[in-house]
Design a protein around this motif. Structure first.
Motif, PDB file in Angstrom:
ATOM      1  N   ASP A 298     -29.415  40.149 -21.655  1.00  0.00           N
ATOM      2  CA  ASP A 298     -30.827  39.835 -21.867  1.00  0.00           C
ATOM      3  C   ASP A 298     -31.608  39.924 -20.561  1.00  0.00           C
ATOM      4  OD1 ASP A 298     -30.339  37.502 -20.427  1.00  0.00           O
ATOM      5  OD2 ASP A 298     -30.310  36.196 -22.175  1.00  0.00           O
ATOM      6  N   ALA A 299     -32.899  39.624 -20.626  1.00  0.00           N
ATOM      7  CA  ALA A 299     -33.781  39.759 -19.468  1.00  0.00           C
ATOM      8  C   ALA A 299     -33.382  38.834 -18.327  1.00  0.00           C
ATOM      9  CB  ALA A 299     -35.223  39.480 -19.888  1.00  0.00           C
ATOM     10  N   GLU A 300     -32.687  37.740 -18.654  1.00  0.00           N
ATOM     11  CA  GLU A 300     -32.269  36.783 -17.629  1.00  0.00           C
ATOM     12  C   GLU A 300     -30.883  37.087 -17.079  1.00  0.00           C
ATOM     13  OE1 GLU A 300     -32.596  32.937 -19.354  1.00  0.00           O
ATOM     14  OE2 GLU A 300     -34.747  33.107 -19.755  1.00  0.00           O
ATOM     15  N   GLY A 301     -30.303  38.191 -17.529  1.00  0.00           N
ATOM     16  CA  GLY A 301     -28.996  38.596 -17.024  1.00  0.00           C
ATOM     17  C   GLY A 301     -27.814  37.986 -17.739  1.00  0.00           C
ATOM     18  N   ARG A 302     -28.055  37.212 -18.797  1.00  0.00           N
ATOM     19  CA  ARG A 302     -26.956  36.628 -19.553  1.00  0.00           C
ATOM     20  C   ARG A 302     -26.329  37.681 -20.469  1.00  0.00           C
ATOM     21  NH1 ARG A 302     -30.129  31.645 -22.120  1.00  0.00           N
ATOM     22  NH2 ARG A 302     -31.502  33.415 -22.500  1.00  0.00           N
ATOM     23  N   VAL A 303     -25.009  37.702 -20.486  1.00  0.00           N
ATOM     24  CA  VAL A 303     -24.278  38.649 -21.328  1.00  0.00           C
ATOM     25  C   VAL A 303     -23.939  37.965 -22.647  1.00  0.00           C
ATOM     26  CG1 VAL A 303     -22.198  40.043 -21.568  1.00  0.00           C
ATOM     27  CG2 VAL A 303     -23.321  39.841 -19.332  1.00  0.00           C
ATOM     28  N   TRP A 304     -24.381  38.567 -23.751  1.00  0.00           N
ATOM     29  CA  TRP A 304     -24.178  37.983 -25.081  1.00  0.00           C
ATOM     30  C   TRP A 304     -23.119  38.773 -25.851  1.00  0.00           C
ATOM     31  CZ3 TRP A 304     -26.389  33.458 -26.569  1.00  0.00           C
ATOM     32  CH2 TRP A 304     -27.446  32.979 -25.774  1.00  0.00           C
ATOM     33  N   LEU A 305     -22.160  38.034 -26.388  1.00  0.00           N
ATOM     34  CA  LEU A 305     -21.133  38.625 -27.241  1.00  0.00           C
ATOM     35  C   LEU A 305     -21.604  38.600 -28.685  1.00  0.00           C
ATOM     36  CD1 LEU A 305     -18.200  39.617 -27.855  1.00  0.00           C
ATOM     37  CD2 LEU A 305     -17.557  37.188 -28.014  1.00  0.00           C
ATOM     38  N   HIS A 306     -21.595  39.756 -29.330  1.00  0.00           N
ATOM     39  CA  HIS A 306     -21.913  39.857 -30.758  1.00  0.00           C
ATOM     40  C   HIS A 306     -20.609  39.645 -31.525  1.00  0.00           C
ATOM     41  CE1 HIS A 306     -26.073  41.696 -30.392  1.00  0.00           C
ATOM     42  NE2 HIS A 306     -25.635  41.650 -29.143  1.00  0.00           N
ATOM     43  N   THR A 307     -20.491  38.487 -32.159  1.00  0.00           N
ATOM     44  CA  THR A 307     -19.214  38.088 -32.748  1.00  0.00           C
ATOM     45  C   THR A 307     -18.870  38.816 -34.042  1.00  0.00           C
ATOM     46  OG1 THR A 307     -20.174  36.287 -34.056  1.00  0.00           O
ATOM     47  CG2 THR A 307     -19.526  35.783 -31.774  1.00  0.00           C
ATOM     48  N   GLY A 308     -19.886  39.287 -34.749  1.00  0.00           N
ATOM     49  CA  GLY A 308     -19.632  39.887 -36.052  1.00  0.00           C
ATOM     50  C   GLY A 308     -19.517  38.856 -37.160  1.00  0.00           C
ATOM     51  N   ASP A 309     -19.699  37.578 -36.821  1.00  0.00           N
ATOM     52  CA  ASP A 309     -19.636  36.505 -37.812  1.00  0.00           C
ATOM     53  C   ASP A 309     -21.039  36.019 -38.154  1.00  0.00           C
ATOM     54  OD1 ASP A 309     -16.792  36.160 -38.186  1.00  0.00           O
ATOM     55  OD2 ASP A 309     -16.737  35.395 -36.139  1.00  0.00           O
ATOM     56  N   ILE A 310     -21.209  35.615 -39.399  1.00  0.00           N
ATOM     57  CA  ILE A 310     -22.485  35.068 -39.870  1.00  0.00           C
ATOM     58  C   ILE A 310     -22.376  33.544 -39.902  1.00  0.00           C
ATOM     59  CG2 ILE A 310     -24.120  34.993 -41.787  1.00  0.00           C
ATOM     60  CD1 ILE A 310     -23.985  37.708 -40.482  1.00  0.00           C
ATOM     61  N   GLY A 311     -23.415  32.868 -39.436  1.00  0.00           N
ATOM     62  CA  GLY A 311     -23.357  31.412 -39.443  1.00  0.00           C
ATOM     63  C   GLY A 311     -24.696  30.780 -39.138  1.00  0.00           C
ATOM     64  N   HIS A 312     -24.691  29.453 -38.971  1.00  0.00           N
ATOM     65  CA  HIS A 312     -25.918  28.739 -38.635  1.00  0.00           C
ATOM     66  C   HIS A 312     -25.572  27.462 -37.879  1.00  0.00           C
ATOM     67  CE1 HIS A 312     -24.720  26.709 -42.410  1.00  0.00           C
ATOM     68  NE2 HIS A 312     -25.297  25.631 -41.879  1.00  0.00           N
ATOM     69  N   LEU A 313     -26.537  26.944 -37.153  1.00  0.00           N
ATOM     70  CA  LEU A 313     -26.413  25.675 -36.442  1.00  0.00           C
ATOM     71  C   LEU A 313     -27.196  24.616 -37.201  1.00  0.00           C
ATOM     72  CD1 LEU A 313     -27.070  27.092 -32.876  1.00  0.00           C
ATOM     73  CD2 LEU A 313     -24.938  25.965 -33.543  1.00  0.00           C
ATOM     74  N   ASP A 314     -26.604  23.417 -37.374  1.00  0.00           N
ATOM     75  CA  ASP A 314     -27.356  22.358 -38.032  1.00  0.00           C
ATOM     76  C   ASP A 314     -28.241  21.635 -37.012  1.00  0.00           C
ATOM     77  OD1 ASP A 314     -25.826  20.495 -36.641  1.00  0.00           O
ATOM     78  OD2 ASP A 314     -24.636  19.869 -38.367  1.00  0.00           O
ATOM     79  N   LYS A 315     -28.975  20.630 -37.456  1.00  0.00           N
ATOM     80  CA  LYS A 315     -29.946  19.960 -36.591  1.00  0.00           C
ATOM     81  C   LYS A 315     -29.288  19.244 -35.411  1.00  0.00           C
ATOM     82  CE  LYS A 315     -30.067  15.816 -39.577  1.00  0.00           C
ATOM     83  NZ  LYS A 315     -29.363  14.935 -38.644  1.00  0.00           N
ATOM     84  N   ASP A 316     -27.978  18.939 -35.534  1.00  0.00           N
ATOM     85  CA  ASP A 316     -27.266  18.252 -34.456  1.00  0.00           C
ATOM     86  C   ASP A 316     -26.489  19.202 -33.556  1.00  0.00           C
ATOM     87  OD1 ASP A 316     -28.077  15.649 -35.293  1.00  0.00           O
ATOM     88  OD2 ASP A 316     -26.594  15.760 -36.912  1.00  0.00           O
ATOM     89  N   GLY A 317     -26.620  20.504 -33.815  1.00  0.00           N
ATOM     90  CA  GLY A 317     -25.968  21.480 -32.956  1.00  0.00           C
ATOM     91  C   GLY A 317     -24.566  21.875 -33.368  1.00  0.00           C
ATOM     92  N   PHE A 318     -24.117  21.459 -34.556  1.00  0.00           N
ATOM     93  CA  PHE A 318     -22.802  21.871 -35.050  1.00  0.00           C
ATOM     94  C   PHE A 318     -22.910  23.262 -35.680  1.00  0.00           C
ATOM     95  CE2 PHE A 318     -22.207  17.324 -34.722  1.00  0.00           C
ATOM     96  CZ  PHE A 318     -20.869  17.199 -34.343  1.00  0.00           C
ATOM     97  N   LEU A 319     -21.922  24.089 -35.396  1.00  0.00           N
ATOM     98  CA  LEU A 319     -21.925  25.471 -35.866  1.00  0.00           C
ATOM     99  C   LEU A 319     -21.127  25.597 -37.163  1.00  0.00           C
ATOM    100  CD1 LEU A 319     -22.631  28.492 -35.275  1.00  0.00           C
ATOM    101  CD2 LEU A 319     -20.486  28.602 -33.974  1.00  0.00           C
ATOM    102  N   TYR A 320     -21.675  26.367 -38.098  1.00  0.00           N
ATOM    103  CA  TYR A 320     -21.013  26.640 -39.374  1.00  0.00           C
ATOM    104  C   TYR A 320     -20.853  28.151 -39.532  1.00  0.00           C
ATOM    105  CZ  TYR A 320     -21.980  21.790 -40.675  1.00  0.00           C
ATOM    106  OH  TYR A 320     -22.021  20.423 -40.712  1.00  0.00           O
ATOM    107  N   ILE A 321     -19.652  28.564 -39.945  1.00  0.00           N
ATOM    108  CA  ILE A 321     -19.384  29.974 -40.208  1.00  0.00           C
ATOM    109  C   ILE A 321     -19.451  30.197 -41.712  1.00  0.00           C
ATOM    110  CG2 ILE A 321     -17.817  31.907 -39.812  1.00  0.00           C
ATOM    111  CD1 ILE A 321     -18.688  30.494 -37.257  1.00  0.00           C
ATOM    112  N   THR A 322     -20.216  31.190 -42.120  1.00  0.00           N
ATOM    113  CA  THR A 322     -20.325  31.467 -43.558  1.00  0.00           C
ATOM    114  C   THR A 322     -19.574  32.722 -43.964  1.00  0.00           C
ATOM    115  OG1 THR A 322     -22.450  32.575 -43.175  1.00  0.00           O
ATOM    116  CG2 THR A 322     -22.506  30.253 -43.805  1.00  0.00           C
ATOM    117  N   ASP A 323     -19.508  33.723 -43.077  1.00  0.00           N
ATOM    118  CA  ASP A 323     -18.764  34.933 -43.432  1.00  0.00           C
ATOM    119  C   ASP A 323     -18.730  35.909 -42.270  1.00  0.00           C
ATOM    120  OD1 ASP A 323     -17.442  36.901 -45.185  1.00  0.00           O
ATOM    121  OD2 ASP A 323     -18.336  35.732 -46.794  1.00  0.00           O
TER     122      ASP A 323
END
Length: 521
Positions: free
Chosen positions: A442-467
């Protein structure tokens, strides 16, 4: 977190801390039908000898050394010897197809190979004869090599050779070990994709050390604990775990095999174990089978007890108030069934870690309510492996936890999980195009890994994988279906071994099922 952990920057730093003080019975393994133990001093001596043995063979910084073996103590010795010498190790699954073994040896440019036994050697003999860059083969067990015996050295002889080299240059080992930098390549781990040849994931000492130190801090494992290890060391999850356990200086038992885990649990009585969901599913199914074998009354009692455990786990895991009636029922269930289940797993389990595949929430609730908490995590080989993880004090069943320390997670517009941090791989070896697809800056030089997984973060920051992004099915009617939740629900049946949901471009989804033969008898 210890001072040694916070200052460690390489795997070699972690290893030095692990063996800096003597510990009897550090590594425990079964050989010729009897349990044997290796002390910290013995481990340090063998790793030193093996490092110098590799140096005597001409292995230098950055050279590739492969390990093709089942889990055993020699695997651990070889692994740390390669890294302490500044070389790069290339773990190969003991079950890897012969053709893929040949491809990995060729693609990585492997110069020395550690191999376990005659059976393994005979299986890949043909591909070994065609690898001209492969200068030496070191066999953990003595093997009959036939015509190419000149390139093969028994492990004991190799260690003696290394000891002689160490006596000739006694200061060289420390020089080699301490000259390895955090950004140096530590390992090439080949991932098997659904199509094409496997890709070599490049992980540095910094990648691995960051994950191991963080996992140890969250797990709260100490040198007073005992752990059982059975997942293959060639997999990044157990590779990172065994190094974490060594660094923690806890007592480690090597399981004889996956099938022997139930017996080994009773012998080792561990506090900690890493597993994949399938083992937890089998443990649960086996418990129900035993109950059914005892008749209708025992079957009803087991099902009732596990249902009470599920209800109890639902509330207790969220730290909600538990009604008095449920508390009373739970005490009865615990006395009659759940306590016996804990005893069958050694009676001291404090921490079970699950990774590698989704863990069914209902199963996690049952284990939690039975006093066998499972902490689910998430990651890829490309993230060394931890991206997020549940741990004591922050465990939300059904999620894969909060992002690990130093790791950033964000969700792309299409729902894909992206991760950035010091754990993200250097790239795929000799695969610039594949690397460019997986990693973006990204513009700030951070390298992002594209995991290939679909998911979401809840309001408390816990990650859920859906597929998986590529696994979504689209019916002929245009409806998208996520197959994983359906597959996970079906796999909870003790009659089902494996299942895959299909339905792309069809009117409706269907499931292909491989039955569990034992359950059908």
């Amino acid at each position: 977190m210890s001072l040694e952990s916070s200052s460690a920057q390489t795997i070699n730093d972690l290893f030095r801390h692990a063996v800096t003080r003597e510990k009897k019975g550090f590594l425990n393994y079964k050989r010729d039908g009897a349990w044997q133990a290796m002390s910290a001093r013995e481990l340090a001596e063998q790793v030193r000898a093996a490092t110098m043995g590799l140096y005597a063979l001409g292995v230098r910084s950055g050279d590739r050394v492969a390990i093709l073996s089942e889990n055993r103590v020699e695997w651990t010795v070889a692994d740390f010897a390669v890294l302490n010498g500044g070389a790069v190790d290339v773990p190969i699954y003991a079950t890897q197809a012969e053709k893929q073994v040949g491809y990995i040896l060729q693609d990585a440019g492997v110069e020395v190979l550690f191999i376990s036994n005659q059976k393994q050697y005979d299986r890949v003999r043909e591909v070994l004869t065609n690898r001209t860059k492969l200068r030496a083969i070191i066999s953990f067990d003595k093997i009959d090599t036939g015509a190419i015996g000149g390139r093969v050295m028994p492990f004991d002889e190799f260690l003696n050779w290394g000891r002689a080299a160490d006596q000739a240059e006694p200061e060289l080992f420390d020089t080699l070990s301490q000259s390895v930098t955090p950004d140096a390549l530590a390992t090439l781990i080949y991932t098997s994709g659904t199509t094409g040849e496997p890709k070599g994931v490049m992980l540095s000492h910094r990648n691995l050390t960051h994950v191991i130190v963080g996992n140890l801090d969250r797990s709260q494992v100490t040198e007073n604990d005992t752990a059982l290890s059975f997942l293959p060391f060639s997999h990044i999850l157990e590779r990172a775990t065994i190094t974490m356990l060594l660094h923690a200086r806890c007592t480690i038992f090597y399981a004889e095999s996956v099938d022997s885990v139930p017996a080994n649990l009773l012998h080792a009585r561990p506090h900690f174990m890493t597993s994949v969901p399938r083992l937890f599913e089998k443990i649960y199914a086996k418990t129900l089978e035993k109950a059914e074998a005892g008749g209708a009354l025992k079957t009803r009692l087991a099902n009732w007890s596990f249902d009470i455990a599920r209800q109890y786990g639902e509330l207790a895991s969220e730290k909600k108030e538990i009604p008095g009636g449920l508390k009373f029922k739970h005490k009865i269930a615990d006395k009659l069934v759940l306590s016996k289940w804990r005893a069958a797993m050694g009676g001291r389990i404090r921490l079970l870690v699950s990774g590698g595949a989704p863990l069914a929430r209902e199963l996690a609730l049952i284990f939690y309510g039975a006093g066998l908490p499972i902490y689910e995590g998430y990651g890829l080989t490309e993230s060394a492996p931890t991206i997020s993880v549940n741990y004591p004090g922050a465990n939300r069943l059904g999620s894969v936890g909060k992002p690990a320390g130093g790791v950033e997670v964000r969700i792309a517009e299409d729902g894909e999980i992206l991760a950035a941090g010091p754990n993200i791989m250097l790239g795929y070896y000799n695969r610039p195009e594949a690397t460019a697809e997986a990693l973006t800056t990204d513009a700030e030089g951070r390298v992002w890994l594209h995991t290939g997984d679909i998911g979401h973060l809840d309001k408390d920051g816990f990650l859920y994988i859906t597929d998986r992004k590529k696994d979504l099915l689209k019916t002929s009617g245009g409806k998208y279906i996520a197959p994983q939740p359906i597959e996970n629900a079906l796999k909870r049946s003790r009659f089902i071994n494996q299942v895959v949901v299909i339905g792309d471009n069809r009117k409706f989804p269907a499931a292909l099922i491989v039955p569990q033969k034992d359950g059908l008898k």
